[in-house]
Scaffold this motif. Structure first.
Motif, PDB file in Angstrom:
ATOM      1  N   HIS A 268       5.228   8.580 -11.819  1.00 21.44           N
ATOM      2  CA  HIS A 268       5.329   8.146 -10.320  1.00 21.44           C
ATOM      3  C   HIS A 268       4.310   9.130  -9.387  1.00 21.44           C
ATOM      4  N   GLU A 269       3.459   8.606  -8.729  1.00 23.86           N
ATOM      5  CA  GLU A 269       2.583   9.230  -7.557  1.00 23.86           C
ATOM      6  C   GLU A 269       3.160   9.133  -6.326  1.00 23.86           C
ATOM      7  N   GLN A 270       3.507  10.012  -5.630  1.00 21.74           N
ATOM      8  CA  GLN A 270       4.226   9.848  -4.200  1.00 21.74           C
ATOM      9  C   GLN A 270       2.871   9.713  -3.261  1.00 21.74           C
ATOM     10  N   ASN A 271       1.981  10.500  -3.476  1.00 22.68           N
ATOM     11  CA  ASN A 271       0.810  10.331  -2.415  1.00 22.68           C
ATOM     12  C   ASN A 271      -0.057   9.437  -2.420  1.00 22.68           C
ATOM     13  N   ALA A 272      -1.112   9.412  -1.424  1.00 24.37           N
ATOM     14  CA  ALA A 272      -1.924   8.492  -1.274  1.00 24.37           C
ATOM     15  C   ALA A 272      -3.434   8.810  -2.196  1.00 24.37           C
ATOM     16  N   VAL A 273      -3.148   9.953  -2.587  1.00 21.11           N
ATOM     17  CA  VAL A 273      -4.376  10.278  -3.598  1.00 21.11           C
ATOM     18  C   VAL A 273      -3.565  10.838  -4.971  1.00 21.11           C
ATOM     19  N   PHE A 274      -3.985  10.189  -5.978  1.00 17.32           N
ATOM     20  CA  PHE A 274      -3.493  10.271  -7.218  1.00 17.32           C
ATOM     21  C   PHE A 274      -3.546  12.037  -7.560  1.00 17.32           C
ATOM     22  N   GLY A 275      -2.305  12.597  -8.016  1.00 14.49           N
ATOM     23  CA  GLY A 275      -2.486  14.007  -8.144  1.00 14.49           C
ATOM     24  C   GLY A 275      -3.055  14.467  -9.476  1.00 14.49           C
ATOM     25  N   ARG A 276      -3.389  16.054  -9.264  1.00 17.08           N
ATOM     26  CA  ARG A 276      -4.208  16.649 -10.313  1.00 17.08           C
ATOM     27  C   ARG A 276      -3.438  16.644 -11.720  1.00 17.08           C
ATOM     28  N   ALA A 277      -2.262  17.101 -11.321  1.00 19.34           N
ATOM     29  CA  ALA A 277      -1.298  17.102 -12.590  1.00 19.34           C
ATOM     30  C   ALA A 277      -0.977  15.774 -13.260  1.00 19.34           C
ATOM     31  N   ASN A 278      -1.177  14.884 -12.477  1.00 18.27           N
ATOM     32  CA  ASN A 278      -1.072  13.684 -12.904  1.00 18.27           C
ATOM     33  C   ASN A 278      -1.872  12.853 -13.621  1.00 18.27           C
ATOM     34  N   ARG A 279      -3.358  13.446 -13.181  1.00 20.31           N
ATOM     35  CA  ARG A 279      -4.636  12.943 -13.817  1.00 20.31           C
ATOM     36  C   ARG A 279      -4.589  13.749 -15.135  1.00 20.31           C
ATOM     37  N   LEU A 280      -3.901  14.714 -15.285  1.00 18.56           N
ATOM     38  CA  LEU A 280      -4.067  15.374 -16.639  1.00 18.56           C
ATOM     39  C   LEU A 280      -3.005  14.504 -17.883  1.00 18.56           C
ATOM     40  N   ILE A 281      -2.019  14.278 -17.402  1.00 26.59           N
ATOM     41  CA  ILE A 281      -1.124  13.356 -18.178  1.00 26.59           C
ATOM     42  C   ILE A 281      -1.440  11.735 -18.209  1.00 26.59           C
ATOM     43  N   ALA A 282      -2.235  11.473 -17.298  1.00 25.12           N
ATOM     44  CA  ALA A 282      -2.477   9.998 -17.350  1.00 25.12           C
ATOM     45  C   ALA A 282      -2.964   9.399 -18.767  1.00 25.12           C
ATOM     46  N   SER A 283      -3.720  10.122 -19.331  1.00 22.30           N
ATOM     47  CA  SER A 283      -4.361   9.601 -20.518  1.00 22.30           C
ATOM     48  C   SER A 283      -3.218   9.417 -21.721  1.00 22.30           C
ATOM     49  N   PHE A 284      -2.004   9.942 -21.497  1.00 16.43           N
ATOM     50  CA  PHE A 284      -0.846   9.620 -22.444  1.00 16.43           C
ATOM     51  C   PHE A 284       0.098   8.870 -21.711  1.00 16.43           C
ATOM     52  N   ALA A 285      -0.144   8.094 -20.577  1.00 16.09           N
ATOM     53  CA  ALA A 285       1.056   7.369 -20.066  1.00 16.09           C
ATOM     54  C   ALA A 285       0.768   5.787 -20.152  1.00 16.09           C
ATOM     55  N   ARG A 286       1.833   5.226 -20.159  1.00 15.72           N
ATOM     56  CA  ARG A 286       1.732   3.589 -20.251  1.00 15.72           C
ATOM     57  C   ARG A 286       1.565   2.998 -18.841  1.00 15.72           C
ATOM     58  N   GLU A 287       1.942   3.542 -17.822  1.00 14.88           N
ATOM     59  CA  GLU A 287       2.311   2.745 -16.435  1.00 14.88           C
ATOM     60  C   GLU A 287       2.172   3.791 -15.442  1.00 14.88           C
ATOM     61  N   VAL A 288       1.376   3.508 -14.100  1.00 10.76           N
ATOM     62  CA  VAL A 288       1.749   4.452 -13.120  1.00 10.76           C
ATOM     63  C   VAL A 288       2.378   3.478 -11.828  1.00 10.76           C
ATOM     64  N   ALA A 289       3.209   4.136 -11.343  1.00 12.54           N
ATOM     65  CA  ALA A 289       3.913   3.504 -10.084  1.00 12.54           C
ATOM     66  C   ALA A 289       3.537   4.256  -8.966  1.00 12.54           C
ATOM     67  N   LEU A 290       2.850   3.631  -8.036  1.00 12.70           N
ATOM     68  CA  LEU A 290       2.325   4.106  -6.851  1.00 12.70           C
ATOM     69  C   LEU A 290       3.258   4.014  -5.655  1.00 12.70           C
ATOM     70  N   SER A 291       2.943   4.824  -4.465  1.00 14.97           N
ATOM     71  CA  SER A 291       3.850   4.723  -3.285  1.00 14.97           C
ATOM     72  C   SER A 291       3.016   4.007  -2.305  1.00 14.97           C
ATOM     73  N   PHE A 292       1.555   3.967  -2.257  1.00 22.51           N
ATOM     74  CA  PHE A 292       0.780   3.182  -1.322  1.00 22.51           C
ATOM     75  C   PHE A 292       0.036   2.284  -2.050  1.00 22.51           C
ATOM     76  N   GLU A 293      -0.400   1.153  -1.474  1.00 21.27           N
ATOM     77  CA  GLU A 293      -1.250   0.382  -2.140  1.00 21.27           C
ATOM     78  C   GLU A 293      -2.529   0.583  -2.559  1.00 21.27           C
ATOM     79  N   ALA A 294      -2.997   1.440  -1.565  1.00 23.59           N
ATOM     80  CA  ALA A 294      -4.438   1.994  -1.646  1.00 23.59           C
ATOM     81  C   ALA A 294      -4.518   3.383  -2.176  1.00 23.59           C
ATOM     82  N   THR A 295      -3.876   3.839  -3.122  1.00 25.60           N
ATOM     83  CA  THR A 295      -3.974   5.168  -3.714  1.00 25.60           C
ATOM     84  C   THR A 295      -5.360   5.452  -4.169  1.00 25.60           C
TER      85      THR A 295
END
Ligand SMILES: CC(=O)N[C@H]1[C@@H](OP(=O)(O)OP(=O)(O)OC[C@H]2O[C@@H](n3ccc(=O)[nH]c3=O)[C@H](O)[C@@H]2O)O[C@H](CO)[C@@H](O)[C@@H]1O
Length: 360
Positions: free
Chosen positions: A117-144
């Protein structure tokens, strides 16, 4: 479900509150939950949510600090593997910040599907680090922005879940001429408001100043000097280093002056309150400016960058807004249109669907 949902979150209130909101939504459906957090995050966990504290750190700063951060993340990874072996979760939801990296990586290593889950309108750095291992991202803003463009990474927009209590009620009918202002600096407070808000109010026309009911969060070390500044203006202001009743205070506010952290923003939208937002200028990738822009562009808030936040400018903005109830009303309506009151439930749907898909 045969096992619990693992929720990984740590650090500030901005990461913990949405994580806890998901925990509550899942518990409300009878779904078991287990939380992995760090020392800082543990301060926010109450109630009966099973919770394990693991080591975490941030691989940033000087070379020595980076190495230390990485060593701490590695320790946290091993500790998290232990938790996963014991608890056997069926899916994991990670809420960003380096505190959730060890748990998310340990989950992926054990084949547990991970949703970020990304709370901000910019995808966070820690989330970028784990994104390769994730199946799905849930965003707070349409235009993240900065969401990893991986074809098999599913993307949904849920909004940012808020704590209980942030439910829009009809605005109370007002018979008085008071103007209620709430000043919030994020979970850790903001020094700039201690410097600028009293100086701005000193410049406000006396008849406007007399209408104010002000409550302001200050860093603990600023409380005494801010109290003194307001006493000098003859203002009786409620000051605290952390208000524990933000839902009621925000709901009653005619205007909120705040940082644009993700939870504060989600709460402003949920309660349909007009705001003047001053993004924290050192937030990673300037994500608070991106958050505030989303509201400013929709007419729900006024974005005031910190370099422009002089006492003169703030006094002028306040004066303008206090004289323009129609504008405040329009801002409240715009905030209401952006709100996503079902964020926690939608996130719960998504993580349960992920668990169901992964079931052998
Ligand atoms: C400095 C920084 O980088 N902060 C980040 C941090 O959130 P940070 O915790 O700073 O800010 P948020 O606005 O997301 O959350 C603050 C929370 O604290 C609550 N509150 C605040 C003051 C008070 O007196 N009482 C109280 O309860 C607010 O109602 C809100 O729920 O993570 C967020 C989510 O990734 C980011 O968007 C923020 O930019």
């Amino acid at each position: 479900m045969t096992g619990p949902i693992l929720i990984a979150a740590g650090g500030t209130g901005g990461h913990m509150f949405p994580a806890l909101a998901l925990g509550q939504a899942l518990a409300g459906r009878g779904q078991a939950v287990t939380l992995i957090t760090d020392q800082r995050g543990a301060r926010y966990v109450g109630g009966d949510l099973p919770c394990t504290v693991v080591t975490a750190g941030s691989p940033s700063g000087s070379a020595a600090a980076k190495v230390q951060g990485l060593v701490r993340l590695a320790r946290g990874f091993v500790e998290s593997l232990g938790v996963l072996r014991r608890k056997r979760p069926v899916a994991a939801a990670a809420f960003g910040g380096y505190a959730c990296v060890p748990a998310a990586l340990a989950a992926a290593a054990r084949g547990v599907p991970v949703l970020i889950h990304e709370q901000n309108a910019v995808f966070g750095r820690a989330n970028r680090l784990i994104a390769s291992f994730a199946r799905e991202v849930a965003l707070s803003f349409e235009a993240t922005s900065e969401v990893p463009a991986r074809a098999d990474l599913r993307r949904i927009v849920t909004g940012n879940p808020t704590r209980p209590g942030f439910t829009a009620a009809a605005a109370p009918a007002r018979s008085d001429n008071r103007f209620r202002v709430l000043v919030l600096g994020g979970s850790q407070g903001a020094r700039v408001f201690s410097d600028v808000v009293p100086a701005a109010l000193a410049r406000l026309a006396p008849e406007l100043r007399a209408r104010l009911d002000l409550a302001q969060q200050c860093r603990p070390e600023d409380l005494a000097r801010v109290r003194e500044a307001y006493a000098g203006l003859g203002l009786d202001v409620e000051l605290a280093s952390f208000f524990s009743d933000v839902p009621a205070r925000m709901a009653a506010a005619d205007l909120v002056i705040a940082r644009s952290g993700a939870s504060t923003i989600a709460e402003l939208l949920a309660l349909a309150r007009p705001s003047l937002l001053v993004p924290y200028p050192h937030a990673a990738d300037d994500h608070q400016t991106a958050n505030a822009r989303a509201l400013d562009a929709a007419g729900a808030a006024v974005l005031l960058p910190q370099p422009a936040l002089t006492p003169e400018r703030l006094a002028a903005e306040l004066e303008r807004l206090m004289h323009d109830p129609d504008r405040l009303e329009a801002m409240a309506r715009a905030a209401h249109r952006l709100a996503r009151p079902d964020a926690a439930e939608r996130l719960a749907d998504a993580v349960l669907a992920l668990a169901a898909e992964a079931r052998p």
